[in-house]
Design a protein around this motif. Structure first.
Motif, PDB file in Angstrom:
ATOM      1  N   THR A  36       1.256 -19.188  -1.606  1.00 52.23           N
ATOM      2  CA  THR A  36       2.658 -18.949  -1.292  1.00 52.23           C
ATOM      3  C   THR A  36       2.778 -18.069  -0.070  1.00 52.23           C
ATOM      4  OG1 THR A  36       2.557 -17.120  -2.824  1.00 52.23           O
ATOM      5  CG2 THR A  36       3.417 -19.188  -3.660  1.00 52.23           C
ATOM      6  N   LYS A  37       1.795 -17.252   0.170  1.00 57.60           N
ATOM      7  CA  LYS A  37       1.718 -16.414   1.366  1.00 57.60           C
ATOM      8  C   LYS A  37       0.280 -16.515   1.847  1.00 57.60           C
ATOM      9  CE  LYS A  37       5.089 -12.774   0.380  1.00 57.60           C
ATOM     10  NZ  LYS A  37       5.272 -11.330   0.171  1.00 57.60           N
ATOM     11  N   TYR A  55       2.079  -6.704  -1.399  1.00 57.06           N
ATOM     12  CA  TYR A  55       2.085  -7.809  -0.428  1.00 57.06           C
ATOM     13  C   TYR A  55       2.611  -9.100  -1.060  1.00 57.06           C
ATOM     14  CZ  TYR A  55       0.388 -11.644   2.454  1.00 57.06           C
ATOM     15  OH  TYR A  55       0.313 -12.806   3.183  1.00 57.06           O
ATOM     16  N   TYR A  56       2.092  -9.436  -2.241  1.00 59.96           N
ATOM     17  CA  TYR A  56       2.518 -10.690  -2.864  1.00 59.96           C
ATOM     18  C   TYR A  56       3.885 -10.557  -3.537  1.00 59.96           C
ATOM     19  CZ  TYR A  56      -1.764 -13.294  -2.054  1.00 59.96           C
ATOM     20  OH  TYR A  56      -2.796 -13.968  -1.454  1.00 59.96           O
ATOM     21  N   GLY A  57       4.164  -9.389  -4.075  1.00 57.07           N
ATOM     22  CA  GLY A  57       5.448  -9.216  -4.760  1.00 57.07           C
ATOM     23  C   GLY A  57       5.616 -10.257  -5.860  1.00 57.07           C
ATOM     24  N   TYR A  71     -12.311   3.544   5.745  1.00 58.51           N
ATOM     25  CA  TYR A  71     -11.477   2.682   4.888  1.00 58.51           C
ATOM     26  C   TYR A  71     -10.167   2.314   5.593  1.00 58.51           C
ATOM     27  CZ  TYR A  71      -8.353   1.323   1.088  1.00 58.51           C
ATOM     28  OH  TYR A  71      -7.437   0.658   0.308  1.00 58.51           O
ATOM     29  N   LEU A 117      -7.351  -8.837  -9.281  1.00 51.56           N
ATOM     30  CA  LEU A 117      -6.725  -7.511  -9.290  1.00 51.56           C
ATOM     31  C   LEU A 117      -6.993  -6.785 -10.606  1.00 51.56           C
ATOM     32  CD1 LEU A 117      -3.268  -8.087  -7.537  1.00 51.56           C
ATOM     33  CD2 LEU A 117      -5.235  -6.818  -6.665  1.00 51.56           C
ATOM     34  N   ALA A 150      -7.468  -6.298   2.463  1.00 51.95           N
ATOM     35  CA  ALA A 150      -7.435  -5.165   1.524  1.00 51.95           C
ATOM     36  C   ALA A 150      -8.686  -5.155   0.652  1.00 51.95           C
ATOM     37  CB  ALA A 150      -6.177  -5.234   0.661  1.00 51.95           C
ATOM     38  N   PHE A 151      -9.077  -6.327   0.128  1.00 47.25           N
ATOM     39  CA  PHE A 151     -10.276  -6.389  -0.725  1.00 47.25           C
ATOM     40  C   PHE A 151     -11.530  -6.016   0.079  1.00 47.25           C
ATOM     41  CE2 PHE A 151      -7.678  -9.520  -3.287  1.00 47.25           C
ATOM     42  CZ  PHE A 151      -7.610  -8.733  -4.420  1.00 47.25           C
ATOM     43  N   ALA A 186      -4.325  -9.925   1.959  1.00 48.28           N
ATOM     44  CA  ALA A 186      -4.972  -9.526   0.696  1.00 48.28           C
ATOM     45  C   ALA A 186      -6.486  -9.472   0.876  1.00 48.28           C
ATOM     46  CB  ALA A 186      -4.592 -10.499  -0.418  1.00 48.28           C
ATOM     47  N   ILE A 207      -1.760  -2.329  -2.595  1.00 51.12           N
ATOM     48  CA  ILE A 207      -1.456  -3.084  -1.363  1.00 51.12           C
ATOM     49  C   ILE A 207      -1.252  -4.559  -1.681  1.00 51.12           C
ATOM     50  CG2 ILE A 207      -2.456  -3.934   0.807  1.00 51.12           C
ATOM     51  CD1 ILE A 207      -3.796  -1.171   1.119  1.00 51.12           C
ATOM     52  N   VAL A 208      -2.168  -5.122  -2.466  1.00 49.23           N
ATOM     53  CA  VAL A 208      -2.100  -6.563  -2.738  1.00 49.23           C
ATOM     54  C   VAL A 208      -0.892  -6.901  -3.624  1.00 49.23           C
ATOM     55  CG1 VAL A 208      -3.327  -8.542  -3.725  1.00 49.23           C
ATOM     56  CG2 VAL A 208      -4.582  -6.834  -2.398  1.00 49.23           C
ATOM     57  N   ILE A 255      -9.703   4.335  -3.601  1.00 48.13           N
ATOM     58  CA  ILE A 255      -9.845   3.209  -2.673  1.00 48.13           C
ATOM     59  C   ILE A 255      -9.496   1.904  -3.398  1.00 48.13           C
ATOM     60  CG2 ILE A 255     -11.545   1.836  -1.389  1.00 48.13           C
ATOM     61  CD1 ILE A 255     -12.932   4.474  -0.627  1.00 48.13           C
ATOM     62  N   LEU A 256     -10.038   1.749  -4.605  1.00 47.64           N
ATOM     63  CA  LEU A 256      -9.778   0.521  -5.366  1.00 47.64           C
ATOM     64  C   LEU A 256      -8.321   0.477  -5.849  1.00 47.64           C
ATOM     65  CD1 LEU A 256     -13.096   0.300  -7.455  1.00 47.64           C
ATOM     66  CD2 LEU A 256     -12.506  -0.937  -5.371  1.00 47.64           C
ATOM     67  N   THR A 311      -5.763   1.810  -4.390  1.00 43.49           N
ATOM     68  CA  THR A 311      -4.925   1.515  -3.229  1.00 43.49           C
ATOM     69  C   THR A 311      -4.982   0.028  -2.888  1.00 43.49           C
ATOM     70  OG1 THR A 311      -5.332   3.735  -2.374  1.00 43.49           O
ATOM     71  CG2 THR A 311      -4.483   2.125  -0.812  1.00 43.49           C
ATOM     72  N   THR A 312      -6.159  -0.548  -3.033  1.00 39.59           N
ATOM     73  CA  THR A 312      -6.316  -1.981  -2.775  1.00 39.59           C
ATOM     74  C   THR A 312      -5.407  -2.780  -3.709  1.00 39.59           C
ATOM     75  OG1 THR A 312      -8.596  -1.654  -2.087  1.00 39.59           O
ATOM     76  CG2 THR A 312      -7.981  -3.880  -2.773  1.00 39.59           C
ATOM     77  N   ALA A 319     -11.798  -2.321   0.961  1.00 38.58           N
ATOM     78  CA  ALA A 319     -12.278  -1.532  -0.187  1.00 38.58           C
ATOM     79  C   ALA A 319     -13.800  -1.577  -0.246  1.00 38.58           C
ATOM     80  CB  ALA A 319     -11.672  -2.059  -1.484  1.00 38.58           C
TER      81      ALA A 319
END
Lengths: 170, 114
Positions: free
Chosen positions: B10-11, A127-129, B67, A142, B19-20, B16, A123-124, A116-117, A119-120, B23
């Protein structure tokens, strides 16, 4: 020198998937730590970000593969009814019972927090790239989440190794 | 409120944040299901979706569903929004912390598990 089907799955779960996740952590953490404008060229940020996105998703997938194979393939053999299953062997002896009542009980649950962590984090990061380099607060959080995922996996892995040593799945 | 976690936006931070927080919700769900199943044998049986895997089967299936659902719902709620990072991090941290505590076997005894 041969492995039974069960030993092969146990090795795949713990020594391939699990160990891969734990070993890859250092690389992922270093990638997040060094993703700072002062440490990298613009070209380096592009390259590093691509690698970080790939790496964090790979780790998340490996973490899911570890817990799914552990819970749905290896664990039923561990807890099977009958006097010869690892669980029965452990709880039959007062000196080893806690490997199940504490060790396995903790391992089987805490392990599921790791994917779960992970994957978080994936994802982040995705998302930010490239913008992640401009978001120092997110990057630092992170690193904490990534470390927590590693810690959960490490607890599960360590307990799994000890339990397997005390009563292996055959 | 501390600005320690403030970011260069920036976004939008919303996705985000989702997502946090998801979790945290997922970890808490696992903790609650685990402790509840230890306290109540009937609930443990109800979570036995697979006879071979036992109550763990229900715990991990429901946790995964919660989740993913939390990701989808919170993602929709926070999309294009900028919630306070500090509040999001602390909330997610507390939820994950509670999840970790509730999956720790000695904790179950505090709730009356045998």
């Amino acid at each position: 020198m041969t492995l039974t089907d069960r030993e092969t799955w146990a090795a795949l779960h713990g020594m391939i998937f699990g160990a891969l996740f734990l070993l890859a952590f250092a690389g992922g953490f270093a990638g997040l730590y060094s993703l700072r404008p002062a440490l990298m060229t613009p070209q380096g940020i592009i390259e590093r970000t691509r690698r970080l996105i790939f790496g964090t998703w790979a780790m998340a997938i490996i973490a899911w593969a570890t817990v799914i194979s552990g819970s749905w393939i290896v664990y039923p053999w561990y807890r099977a009814a009958g006097a010869t299953s690892p669980k029965s062997i452990l709880i039959a002896n007062v000196n080893t019972a806690q490997w199940h009542t504490f060790g396995m009980e903790w391992k089987e649950h805490i392990a599921w927090i790791a994917p779960i962590l992970a994957t978080t984090v994936a994802i982040v990061v995705a998302y930010y790239g490239r913008d992640l380099v401009k978001n120092d607060g997110v990057r630092r959080v992170l690193m904490v989440v990534f470390t927590l995922a590693f810690a959960c996996a490490a607890v599960a892995g360590l307990l799994g190794a000890f339990i397997t040593k005390a009563a292996p799945v055959h | 409120m501390s600005t320690r976690f403030e970011t260069t936006q920036t976004k939008p931070f919303g996705p985000a944040a989702a997502a946090f927080l998801a979790a945290g919700v997922g970890a808490l769900a696992l903790g609650v299901l685990t402790t509840w199943a230890e306290i109540s044998a009937d609930f443990g049986k109800a979570l036995t979706y697979s006879k071979d895997v036992g109550p763990l089967s229900g715990k991990v299936i429901l946790t995964s569903v919660v989740y993913v659902a939390a990701l989808a719902v919170l993602g929709g709620v926070f999309w294009r929004r900028n919630p306070s990072p500090t509040i999001v991090y602390w909330t997610a941290g507390v939820l994950v912390g509670l999840g970790l505590i509730l999956t720790f076997p000695p904790t179950w005894k505090l709730f009356g598990a045998g």
